[in-house]
Motif scaffolding. Structure first.
Motif, mmCIF file in Angstrom:
data_model
loop_
_atom_site.group_PDB
_atom_site.id
_atom_site.type_symbol
_atom_site.label_atom_id
_atom_site.label_comp_id
_atom_site.label_asym_id
_atom_site.label_seq_id
_atom_site.Cartn_x
_atom_site.Cartn_y
_atom_site.Cartn_z
ATOM 1 N N THR A 119 43.782 40.629 -19.000
ATOM 2 C CA THR A 119 43.156 39.581 -19.814
ATOM 3 C C THR A 119 44.194 38.560 -20.249
ATOM 4 O OG1 THR A 119 41.477 41.107 -20.650
ATOM 5 C CG2 THR A 119 41.855 39.110 -21.934
ATOM 6 N N ILE A 120 43.809 37.296 -20.183
ATOM 7 C CA ILE A 120 44.646 36.210 -20.692
ATOM 8 C C ILE A 120 43.907 35.560 -21.857
ATOM 9 C CG2 ILE A 120 45.730 33.989 -20.191
ATOM 10 C CD1 ILE A 120 45.967 34.879 -17.279
ATOM 11 N N ILE A 121 44.572 35.468 -22.997
ATOM 12 C CA ILE A 121 44.005 34.838 -24.190
ATOM 13 C C ILE A 121 44.789 33.561 -24.466
ATOM 14 C CG2 ILE A 121 43.547 35.083 -26.662
ATOM 15 C CD1 ILE A 121 43.489 38.131 -26.179
ATOM 16 N N ASN A 122 44.091 32.447 -24.454
ATOM 17 C CA ASN A 122 44.707 31.157 -24.748
ATOM 18 C C ASN A 122 44.307 30.762 -26.164
ATOM 19 O OD1 ASN A 122 45.510 28.522 -24.996
ATOM 20 N ND2 ASN A 122 44.674 27.832 -23.040
ATOM 21 N N SER A 123 45.253 30.800 -27.082
ATOM 22 C CA SER A 123 44.956 30.477 -28.478
ATOM 23 C C SER A 123 45.390 29.064 -28.844
ATOM 24 C CB SER A 123 45.640 31.483 -29.416
ATOM 25 O OG SER A 123 47.044 31.465 -29.232
ATOM 26 N N GLY A 124 45.761 28.280 -27.842
ATOM 27 C CA GLY A 124 46.155 26.899 -28.089
ATOM 28 C C GLY A 124 45.047 25.928 -27.734
ATOM 29 N N VAL A 125 45.377 24.651 -27.678
ATOM 30 C CA VAL A 125 44.380 23.613 -27.403
ATOM 31 C C VAL A 125 44.535 23.020 -26.009
ATOM 32 C CG1 VAL A 125 44.151 23.038 -29.835
ATOM 33 C CG2 VAL A 125 45.820 21.813 -28.448
ATOM 34 N N PHE A 126 45.536 23.483 -25.254
ATOM 35 C CA PHE A 126 45.735 23.009 -23.890
ATOM 36 C C PHE A 126 45.403 24.132 -22.907
ATOM 37 C CE2 PHE A 126 48.421 20.331 -26.513
ATOM 38 C CZ PHE A 126 48.179 19.067 -26.012
ATOM 39 N N ASP A 127 45.044 23.745 -21.678
ATOM 40 C CA ASP A 127 44.640 24.725 -20.674
ATOM 41 C C ASP A 127 45.829 25.536 -20.167
ATOM 42 O OD1 ASP A 127 42.050 23.819 -20.800
ATOM 43 O OD2 ASP A 127 42.240 22.478 -19.074
ATOM 44 N N ALA A 128 45.548 26.795 -19.837
ATOM 45 C CA ALA A 128 46.477 27.629 -19.068
ATOM 46 C C ALA A 128 45.766 27.963 -17.762
ATOM 47 C CB ALA A 128 46.835 28.897 -19.826
ATOM 48 N N THR A 129 46.416 27.725 -16.646
ATOM 49 C CA THR A 129 45.783 27.912 -15.340
ATOM 50 C C THR A 129 46.492 29.009 -14.566
ATOM 51 O OG1 THR A 129 45.165 25.571 -15.266
ATOM 52 C CG2 THR A 129 45.114 26.787 -13.188
ATOM 53 N N LEU A 130 45.711 29.977 -14.078
ATOM 54 C CA LEU A 130 46.258 31.067 -13.275
ATOM 55 C C LEU A 130 46.359 30.615 -11.825
ATOM 56 C CD1 LEU A 130 47.160 34.057 -13.525
ATOM 57 C CD2 LEU A 130 44.852 34.687 -12.785
ATOM 58 N N VAL A 131 47.527 30.818 -11.223
ATOM 59 C CA VAL A 131 47.801 30.397 -9.845
ATOM 60 C C VAL A 131 48.224 31.623 -9.047
ATOM 61 C CG1 VAL A 131 49.270 28.948 -8.388
ATOM 62 C CG2 VAL A 131 48.446 28.086 -10.581
ATOM 63 N N GLU A 132 47.849 31.651 -7.762
ATOM 64 C CA GLU A 132 48.097 32.832 -6.945
ATOM 65 C C GLU A 132 49.522 32.899 -6.419
ATOM 66 O OE1 GLU A 132 46.758 29.675 -3.987
ATOM 67 O OE2 GLU A 132 46.349 30.271 -6.066
ATOM 68 N N GLY A 133 50.078 34.128 -6.416
ATOM 69 C CA GLY A 133 51.307 34.386 -5.690
ATOM 70 C C GLY A 133 50.978 34.675 -4.233
ATOM 71 N N ALA A 134 51.989 34.866 -3.405
ATOM 72 C CA ALA A 134 51.783 35.099 -1.975
ATOM 73 C C ALA A 134 50.907 36.324 -1.748
ATOM 74 C CB ALA A 134 53.129 35.285 -1.277
ATOM 75 N N GLY A 135 49.910 36.169 -0.875
ATOM 76 C CA GLY A 135 49.046 37.282 -0.520
ATOM 77 C C GLY A 135 47.884 37.513 -1.457
ATOM 78 N N VAL A 136 47.788 36.704 -2.521
ATOM 79 C CA VAL A 136 46.710 36.866 -3.509
ATOM 80 C C VAL A 136 45.673 35.767 -3.302
ATOM 81 C CG1 VAL A 136 46.110 36.872 -5.963
ATOM 82 C CG2 VAL A 136 48.248 37.931 -5.194
ATOM 83 N N THR A 137 44.402 36.147 -3.249
ATOM 84 C CA THR A 137 43.293 35.199 -3.155
ATOM 85 C C THR A 137 42.568 35.162 -4.491
ATOM 86 O OG1 THR A 137 42.996 35.645 -0.792
ATOM 87 C CG2 THR A 137 41.144 34.641 -1.963
ATOM 88 N N LEU A 138 42.349 33.964 -5.022
ATOM 89 C CA LEU A 138 41.693 33.803 -6.319
ATOM 90 C C LEU A 138 40.215 33.500 -6.127
ATOM 91 C CD1 LEU A 138 44.375 31.641 -8.168
ATOM 92 C CD2 LEU A 138 44.153 34.126 -8.102
ATOM 93 N N VAL A 139 39.371 34.119 -6.967
ATOM 94 C CA VAL A 139 37.925 33.936 -6.888
ATOM 95 C C VAL A 139 37.407 33.541 -8.265
ATOM 96 C CG1 VAL A 139 35.711 34.991 -6.313
ATOM 97 C CG2 VAL A 139 37.777 35.691 -5.077
ATOM 98 N N GLY A 140 36.797 32.350 -8.366
ATOM 99 C CA GLY A 140 36.265 31.884 -9.645
ATOM 100 C C GLY A 140 37.212 30.916 -10.323
ATOM 101 N N SER A 141 36.777 30.384 -11.460
ATOM 102 C CA SER A 141 37.592 29.434 -12.211
ATOM 103 C C SER A 141 38.812 30.129 -12.795
ATOM 104 C CB SER A 141 36.774 28.807 -13.343
ATOM 105 O OG SER A 141 37.599 28.012 -14.167
ATOM 106 N N MET A 142 39.968 29.519 -12.620
ATOM 107 C CA MET A 142 41.217 30.102 -13.109
ATOM 108 C C MET A 142 41.779 29.329 -14.298
ATOM 109 S SD MET A 142 41.790 32.788 -11.320
ATOM 110 C CE MET A 142 40.267 33.315 -10.528
ATOM 111 N N ILE A 143 40.997 28.398 -14.834
ATOM 112 C CA ILE A 143 41.427 27.648 -16.014
ATOM 113 C C ILE A 143 41.010 28.431 -17.254
ATOM 114 C CG2 ILE A 143 41.185 25.507 -17.314
ATOM 115 C CD1 ILE A 143 40.608 24.090 -14.683
#
Length: 314
Positions: A119-143
């Motif tokens: 789980t990622i909790i963003n307690s600020g007012v700006f976005d945190a975006t999850l980005v994939e490392g090598a070999g990882v496929t992302l599914v869904g919104s990562m913002i």
């Protein structure tokens, strides 16, 4: 001496393919009254060991909480497994997963389809975006601009997927201009920005948010706002939401109400770095007494004119 759950019986041996119905029925559907042959025996024992290995893997990776520095960062394999992260960004930040191979190597005894959540909790007012490392496929919104839970799933020994499971947006405030049945919305004086009445809170669970004298007060955060307000017979008109502390306007749609009632709509997203006060204003081309801010229905229930829904999303 502790058991080694990484050992999988017949992991390199000959195994039969056993259907779900055969497995559910036990040995009899597979081999009848005879003793199982080696491939059948290997297949059953292999599946049991794989299940035990996954259970051991899950129990070994309990949730740990940690703060992420306010900067772009790579989430290491050791951090990710069972992790819960909190970040308070002062600018947009990028969080990159470790490589699939590194994460899988950290998952002791994992097999294809082994998985865990973080789980990622963003307690600020700006976005945190999850980005994939090598070999990882992302599914869904990562913002992430609230809280988000993700599931990592091993696909092969060197590839994996990360799927977003949920997105928590549960802080909301709904404010309206509510008047008794038969009461018109009020006089609109043309060619100027006029304050709209806001006098009733339908719902509010945003800590620190309040309504007083037509002013909505919001605490630090990121917000998504939907607003609409009617004008009756005052020709062209437009609504706006104003941060009256910083004199920042969020402008609604351009509408016309010649001989009728129409609404101006507004949707916006904004961030504030400290507590701020907001008011709703309306501009019309013409003056209409009594019912310019809305014509009453007189149906025996309250009249609702201006409506504003505010959701805290970060």
């Amino acid at each position: 001496m502790p058991e080694d759950f990484t050992r999988i019986f017949a992991s390199t041996g000959i195994k039969a393919t056993i259907t779900d119905s055969d497995y559910n029925g036990g040995w009899v559907p597979i081999v009848g009254d005879q003793a199982p042959d080696t491939p059948d025996f290997n297949a059953v024992m292999n599946e049991q060991d794989r299940k035990l290995a996954e259970l051991n893997d899950r129990s070994a990776n309990l949730v740990t909480s940690s703060d992420i520095p306010d900067a772009d960062a790579t989430l290491t394999a050791a951090q990710l497994i069972g992790g819960e992260f909190t970040i308070t960004p002062t600018a947009a930040r990028t969080l990159t997963t470790d490589t699939a191979a590194n994460i899988i190597a950290e998952l002791t005894g994992s097999v294809d389809n082994s998985n865990f959540e973080f789980t990622i909790i963003n307690s600020g007012v700006f976005d945190a975006t999850l980005v994939e490392g090598a070999g990882v496929t992302l599914v869904g919104s990562m913002i992430v601009n609230g809280a988000a839970t993700f599931r990592f799933r091993r696909l092969t020994s060197s590839s994996a997927s990360v799927t977003r499971l949920n997105y928590v947006h549960n802080q909301k405030m709904i404010v309206v201009d509510q008047k008794a049945s038969g009461t018109a919305g009020g006089t609109i004086t043309g060619t100027g920005w006029r304050t709209r009445d806001l006098n009733f809170v339908i719902y509010n669970n945003i800590v620190g948010a309040s309504l007083l004298n037509d002013v909505i007060t919001l605490p630090l955060g990121k917000y998504q706002v939907s607003l609409s307000a009617p004008i009756n017979g005052a020709n062209r008109h437009k609504v706006k939401l104003t941060n009256i502390d910083d004199t920042i306007d969020y402008i609604g749609t351009s509408e016309s109400s010649v001989g009728s009632t129409t609404r101006s709509f507004l949707d916006c997203v904004f961030s504030i770095l400290s507590e701020k006060n907001f008011k709703v204003f309306h501009y019309s081309q013409s003056t209409v007494a009594n019912s310019g801010f809305g014509l009453q229905s007189s149906f025996g229930v309250d009249e609702i004119y201006t409506q504003i829904s505010i959701e805290k999303i970060g």
